[in-house]
Design an enzyme around this catalytic site. Sequence first.
Site, short mmCIF file in Angstrom:
data_model
loop_
_atom_site.label_atom_id
_atom_site.label_comp_id
_atom_site.label_asym_id
_atom_site.label_seq_id
_atom_site.Cartn_x
_atom_site.Cartn_y
_atom_site.Cartn_z
N ASP A 14 18.01 14.12 -28.16
CA ASP A 14 17.68 13.17 -27.09
C ASP A 14 16.18 13.06 -26.84
OD1 ASP A 14 17.51 15.72 -26.10
OD2 ASP A 14 18.60 15.32 -24.24
N GLU A 66 13.63 30.11 -25.70
CA GLU A 66 12.59 30.00 -26.70
C GLU A 66 11.89 31.35 -26.93
OE1 GLU A 66 13.11 26.05 -24.62
OE2 GLU A 66 12.91 28.16 -24.04
#
Length: 323
Positions: free
Chosen positions: A179, A264
């Site tokens: 997206d 992350e």
Amino acid sequence: MARLRLGTLFAAYFVLSTLGFLYTLSQLGQPCNCRPILLTANSHKDILRDQQEHRRPPSDDGEGLNLPTIYVVTPTYARPEQRAELTRLSQTLRLVPALHWLLVEDARTPGVVATEVLAKSGLIYTLLSMETPSELRHRPGEPIWVRARGVEQRNAAVTWLRRERAWDTTAVVYFADDDNTYSVELFKEMRYTSRVSVWPVGLVGGLLYEGPLVRHGQVTAFRTAWKPQRPFPLDMAAFAVALHLLIIHPEAQFDPAAERGLLESSLLSSLVSRADLEPRAENCTQVGVQSPIDLQITMGGGGGIKKKENGERGEVIIVSDSG
């Protein structure tokens, strides 16, 4: 008269045969416009499909076809906008040479939409499926941010790369959500990553952009407005990893149990320190990727974004500890 007609026919036949022979010679060595498809199944209970397209894409840096491969890892799942977002992303990736798209669907088997988009993409791709365990899925009424999405899918792609592409020592891995919006220039920036390359991401973390700050070619700080104490205050779209680094650190992966915002860092902390980060995009001054805005927002002063859901404006925090 008959002898004259026979001579004329023979001359015409000779000329046509010669032209046909010359045309055939001219076609020797020309590329074939065919696309062989290889279907296989692997031992990791994933569904795998490779399409190899033998075409000569344009070079992005003047070095012909001798380019390190970029493996773009994209987790996806069935939803009304899936086809539109995958199609948009595929149109961008088509413009990037030496690229292999790893699409991983959150399902037991790949869905029709993902299969069709890939078949029409003209890209070299691998389609995997990895279903998120029920205990890690979002529950009804639970805020979307409580549980990270795409963790199992990204890890499945990393496992596939270690098993199937360990020989590709110059390759780069980029985790690209379906997206986001990407500039083609971004892929040129990441192409020659030695360890972990980094850059800013637009419209993320309550800011116009979030990312590293660079001084004398080194990442010395981070521009962020959310959880500045994170080991690596970076968005998933803000970095690329050299494949050889994932190979020599077989334990490195995204932690499904990581706290919010630390997904992350759970991978990067196993691979590098902050001092190892390689700034790209003109010393992290250019934005080549932008996240979608899912909340109803208005722009605030000073580069912040005011979120209408809670009325709080994002505050820019500079994290200067680069150790």
